[in-house]
Design an enzyme around this catalytic site. Sequence first.
Site, PDB file in Angstrom:
ATOM      1  N   CYS A 227      -9.552  14.172   1.044  1.00  0.00           N
ATOM      2  CA  CYS A 227      -9.624  12.881   0.355  1.00  0.00           C
ATOM      3  C   CYS A 227      -9.162  12.975  -1.103  1.00  0.00           C
ATOM      4  O   CYS A 227      -7.981  13.102  -1.351  1.00  0.00           O
ATOM      5  CB  CYS A 227     -11.020  12.291   0.504  1.00  0.00           C
ATOM      6  SG  CYS A 227     -10.999  10.510   0.258  1.00  0.00           S
TER       7      CYS A 227
ATOM      8  N   HIS B 241     -13.838  13.068   5.822  1.00  0.00           N
ATOM      9  CA  HIS B 241     -14.999  13.705   5.212  1.00  0.00           C
ATOM     10  C   HIS B 241     -16.025  13.921   6.299  1.00  0.00           C
ATOM     11  O   HIS B 241     -15.762  13.750   7.466  1.00  0.00           O
ATOM     12  CB  HIS B 241     -15.680  12.743   4.236  1.00  0.00           C
ATOM     13  CG  HIS B 241     -15.072  12.608   2.906  1.00  0.00           C
ATOM     14  ND1 HIS B 241     -15.208  13.544   1.929  1.00  0.00           N
ATOM     15  CD2 HIS B 241     -14.363  11.592   2.358  1.00  0.00           C
ATOM     16  CE1 HIS B 241     -14.621  13.113   0.829  1.00  0.00           C
ATOM     17  NE2 HIS B 241     -14.092  11.940   1.064  1.00  0.00           N
TER      18      HIS B 241
ATOM     19  N   ARG C 297     -11.255  -1.311   0.395  1.00  0.00           N
ATOM     20  CA  ARG C 297     -11.226   0.147   0.566  1.00  0.00           C
ATOM     21  C   ARG C 297     -11.177   0.444   2.066  1.00  0.00           C
ATOM     22  O   ARG C 297     -11.627  -0.364   2.880  1.00  0.00           O
ATOM     23  CB  ARG C 297     -12.487   0.782  -0.037  1.00  0.00           C
ATOM     24  CG  ARG C 297     -12.551   0.716  -1.542  1.00  0.00           C
ATOM     25  CD  ARG C 297     -13.812   1.388  -2.061  1.00  0.00           C
ATOM     26  NE  ARG C 297     -13.797   2.835  -1.828  1.00  0.00           N
ATOM     27  CZ  ARG C 297     -13.148   3.705  -2.600  1.00  0.00           C
ATOM     28  NH1 ARG C 297     -12.464   3.288  -3.648  1.00  0.00           N
ATOM     29  NH2 ARG C 297     -13.202   4.993  -2.330  1.00  0.00           N
TER      30      ARG C 297
END
Length: 255
Positions: free
Chosen positions: A96, A193, A132
């Site tokens: 990320c 993640h 997002r």
Amino acid sequence: MRRKALCIAHLYPDLLNLYADRGNIAVLQRRLEWRGYEVEVVRVTHSETPQFSRYHLVLLGGGSDREQAIVAEKLRACAPEFRSAVQDGLPVLAICGGYQLLGEYYQLPSGEKVPGLGLVDMVTEARPDAPRLIGNIAVWSEEVGVIVGFENHGGRTRHGHRPLGRVLHGHGNDGVSGQEGLRHLNIWGTYVHGPLLPKNPALADAVLRDALGYAHLPEQLEPLNDRLEQEARTAFVSLRMEDVAPMLRTEAELR
Ligand SMILES: NC(=O)CC[C@H](N)C(=O)O
């Protein structure tokens, strides 16, 4: 008899540490130790200078925009050494925020472009007008099968390399291309993640094989009993991503 020592560097764990990225280091270390290797883990904090000639594998985790801007400056200061080690085959696992910093730049929502390492032909742009990219993600990788996890990023990434895989569920690099992550040399870049490796043992072993090769050691890794990990993956997918379940079954049949 203990086998030779491998050295894993965790770069800037004090700044890039979102979503328990530290768990990825624990997995890499234990999976090597279970195979009889000695492992040295070096935590390189923001006040230290990385010594790339010592490492066999480098991990860069995720972080907020503020932390990324600090790390970007640190990384640019040692970019020539980092770049030459990576060109020689040093494996890098970048997640990320850390992944975004491998490219030419990372654009903040203000429009400002934070210059990256330029290790790969890649840019990450902001879309302050768009949501997002958040949620559970599953990716199909030709190399390691289904990769599952969680993503949360504002940046949209485009690059001129091979992706890590194809998005089965979720957003990936930019939410529209269907591509997730990046593979180039021994670089593994991803938005996943979660932490990534406890959920994806085949990916952990693929990264470790690169590290062993780079250390001039045999790349074979004895199989481990990953029954619990596989059960957790199946449960996670059937609870949260039913559309991916057939893909996980295909993977199980292929192995
Ligand atoms: N999860 C992260 O590492 C975030 C990366 C970056 N700050 C973004 O929002 O795009």
